[in-house]
Enzyme design. Structure first.
Site, PDB file in Angstrom:
ATOM      1  N   LYS A  44      12.794   3.624  -9.580  1.00  0.00           N
ATOM      2  CA  LYS A  44      12.083   4.223  -8.441  1.00  0.00           C
ATOM      3  C   LYS A  44      11.313   3.135  -7.703  1.00  0.00           C
ATOM      4  O   LYS A  44      10.773   2.214  -8.325  1.00  0.00           O
ATOM      5  CB  LYS A  44      11.121   5.281  -8.996  1.00  0.00           C
ATOM      6  CG  LYS A  44      10.350   6.078  -7.956  1.00  0.00           C
ATOM      7  CD  LYS A  44       9.453   7.103  -8.672  1.00  0.00           C
ATOM      8  CE  LYS A  44       8.672   7.989  -7.712  1.00  0.00           C
ATOM      9  NZ  LYS A  44       7.823   8.966  -8.427  1.00  0.00           N
ATOM     10  N   SER A  81       8.407  13.698  -7.018  1.00  0.00           N
ATOM     11  CA  SER A  81       8.618  12.646  -6.047  1.00  0.00           C
ATOM     12  C   SER A  81       9.731  11.670  -6.405  1.00  0.00           C
ATOM     13  O   SER A  81      10.183  10.916  -5.549  1.00  0.00           O
ATOM     14  CB  SER A  81       7.304  11.878  -5.865  1.00  0.00           C
ATOM     15  OG  SER A  81       6.954  11.230  -7.076  1.00  0.00           O
ATOM     16  N   SER A 127       6.678  14.623 -11.433  1.00  0.00           N
ATOM     17  CA  SER A 127       7.656  13.919 -10.598  1.00  0.00           C
ATOM     18  C   SER A 127       8.900  13.400 -11.297  1.00  0.00           C
ATOM     19  O   SER A 127       9.825  12.945 -10.632  1.00  0.00           O
ATOM     20  CB  SER A 127       6.984  12.736  -9.905  1.00  0.00           C
ATOM     21  OG  SER A 127       6.298  13.204  -8.784  1.00  0.00           O
TER      22      SER A 127
HETATM   23  N1  GLN Z   1       4.160  16.913  -6.810  1.00  0.00           N
HETATM   24  C1  GLN Z   1       2.953  16.415  -7.395  1.00  0.00           C
HETATM   25  C2  GLN Z   1       2.121  15.732  -6.332  1.00  0.00           C
HETATM   26  O1  GLN Z   1       2.505  15.793  -5.234  1.00  0.00           O
HETATM   27  C3  GLN Z   1       3.265  15.468  -8.529  1.00  0.00           C
HETATM   28  C4  GLN Z   1       3.755  14.180  -8.048  1.00  0.00           C
HETATM   29  C5  GLN Z   1       3.977  13.175  -9.128  1.00  0.00           C
HETATM   30  O2  GLN Z   1       4.137  13.511 -10.300  1.00  0.00           O
HETATM   31  N2  GLN Z   1       3.953  11.920  -8.736  1.00  0.00           N
HETATM   32  O3  GLN Z   1       1.112  15.154  -6.581  1.00  0.00           O
END
Ligand code: GLN
Length: 489
Positions: free
Chosen positions: A83, A158, A182
């Site tokens: 990532k 994400s 994420s």
């Molecule tokens: N969707 C969650 C957020 O927007 C988790 C994102 C993540 O785990 N980086 O913060």
């Protein structure tokens, strides 16, 4: 000899070891598939094809030149993707943001470096929501990634680029980050396996910070066994991350044993809520029944503070983010606006460099931390976080693992939640509590809905019990076929 881009990590390693393929052939096969199908999926931000082929050549040479095969790096020649929030020295690291569009880090993240030392070849950096804030990859400054199961839908986020890349068979494994879900939510949306490790298990050095007390480096692959093959090589104490822990990393030896006799699986009522997609509830309950068939004992448990996890997370994560993102001011990193004075330069660099979701989080976080509000918001949230953590400690006195859905729905349509941040935040109700508690969790495919979209089950374990999660997940996958389904592209 045929080169299968559908190979699992296990199959890649076996084929490399027995000489069925070379690393160059393997890397080239994946790159060819990416060239053909990436325009539809758009999983990557940066591909480093030439560098990958050069390193694959070196790996092949090392293998041919080494007589004592036992001394070879264990993952020699295995291609993976990472990532774009993890640094790889001298390759740009954007975090999905315009503010870092030209940022080339001088260092490599510890988790990545350890895998490279174990022999892996990095082929590229995958798409993501800006600074890992989001659940769909729609917040990427560059493009949205499409779900390989249905290109009109999001892959989750994400780490959506990594999940889509593994699901599309662009790569056998990929790294992501998990701050609130994420890794697990995109794994679930894309029908693959994903691990969020214990907080402190894998160094965060070189993982660009979002919410530092929640951030973890996680992993994706087709199977749980695959993740267990490379996870131990990333884990363990690192002097560059003071929160990394010196807890021995068990080398996981999974065998053909599918018996879960004696295992106690907790099922929390709080994770089967009104409004969730009926097909998700059905598939997860069937998966739990399957664990029972394998010998596990199913035990109802309660995690009573679950309902506070979402508000608590959306105070703590933005608060930490607002502090972490203060460093992007146009001077030391990335994008710098051309302005007439210093203050204007700060304002314009941040104003045009950050996207709207990131700005929303910075404002939320700054407010929660501001004088007069700190105790009422951030302070309170920290106290409730402790209660959530205790819920898990109490539950794990009676059970070995906890089984829940990963997300309340399957993959939604691109654009469906774009104007509704709350609907987007609700995607993470079942994953956020795990980050607040710091425990490990695994996402694994357990069915499909009426529209042939994958559904995921979440297995949660006590701190540092990743090996137990692997054993349970592996037993499930040895006796089910869900993880073997691949999207047609
Ligand atoms: N969707 C969650 C957020 O927007 C988790 C994102 C993540 O785990 N980086 O913060």
């Amino acid at each position: 000899m045929s080169i299968q881009t559908g190979f699992t990590v296990r199959q890649c390693l076996d084929a490399l070891q027995n000489g069925q393929v070379t690393s160059v052939q393997l890397v080239q096969a994946y790159l060819d598939r990416i060239t053909t199908l990436e325009p539809q999926v758009q999983a990557f931000i940066t591909l480093i094809a030439e560098q990958a082929l050069t390193l694959a050549q070196a790996a092949d040479t090392l293998r041919t030149d080494t007589k004592d095969t036992q001394s070879l790096p264990p993952l020699l020649g295995l291609p993976i993707a990472i990532k774009d929030v993890l640094t790889l020295a001298n390759v740009r690291c954007t975090c999905g943001s315009r503010i870092l569009v030209d940022f080339v880090p001088p260092h490599t993240a510890t988790a990545v470096q350890r895998l490279v030392d174990a022999g892996v070849i990095i082929i590229g950096k995958t798409n993501m929501d800006e600074f890992a804030m989001g659940s769909s990859t729609e917040n990427s400054a560059f493009h949205t990634t499409h779900n390989p199961w249905d290109l009109t839908r999001v892959p989750g986020g994400s780490s959506g680029g990594s999940a889509a890349a593994v699901a599309a068979r662009f790569i056998p494994a990929a790294l992501g980050s998990d701050t609130g879900g994420s890794v697990r939510q995109p794994a679930s949306f894309c029908g693959i396996s994903g691990l969020k490790p214990t907080y402190g298990r894998i160094s965060r050095y070189g993982l660009v910070a979002y919410g530092s007390s929640l951030d973890t480096v996680g992993a994706f692959a087709q199977t749980v066994e695959d993740i267990s093959l490379f996870f131990p090589h990333m884990a363990g104490l690192d002097e560059h991350d003071a929160t990394s822990m010196d807890v021995p990393v068990p080398s996981v030896q999974l065998d053909g044993n599918t018996s879960l006799n004696g295992l106690r699986v907790g099922v929390p009522n709080e994770y089967f809520i009104e409004g969730m997609q009926p097909a998700v509830e059905k598939a997860v309950r069937e998966a739990i029944a399957h664990l029972e068939k394998l010998g596990a004992q199913i035990v109802p448990v309660s995690l009573p503070h679950t309902k506070y996890a979402l508000p608590v997370y959306y105070l703590i994560a933005p608060a930490e983010a607002s502090a972490n993102l203060a460093r992007y001011e146009g001077v030391r990193f990335g994008y710098s606006a051309d302005a007439s004075n210093l203050l204007e330069m700060f304002k314009q660099s941040r104003g045009t460099g950050f996207g709207s979701e990131v700005k929303r989080r910075i404002m939320l976080g700054t407010y929660a931390l501001s004088a007069g509000y700190y105790d009422a918001y951030y302070g309170q949230a920290q106290k409730v976080r402790t209660l959530i953590k205790r819920d898990f400690e109490n539950a794990f006195r009676n059970v070995d693992v906890i089984a829940t859905p990963v997300a309340p729905s399957t993959a939604f349509r691109i654009g469906e939640h774009s104007n509704d941040p709350l609907a987007m935040y609700l995607e993470d109700v079942f994953t956020l509590p795990i980050n607040l508690a710091g425990v490990p969790a695994l996402a694994l495919p357990c069915g499909f809905d009426e529209e042939q979209l994958p559904i995921g089950m979440q297995l949660i374990g006590p701190h540092f019990k990743e090996d137990l999660l692997f054993r349970v997940g592996h037993a499930y996958q040895l006796t089910t076929e869900w993880h073997k389904q691949a999207p047609e592209l």
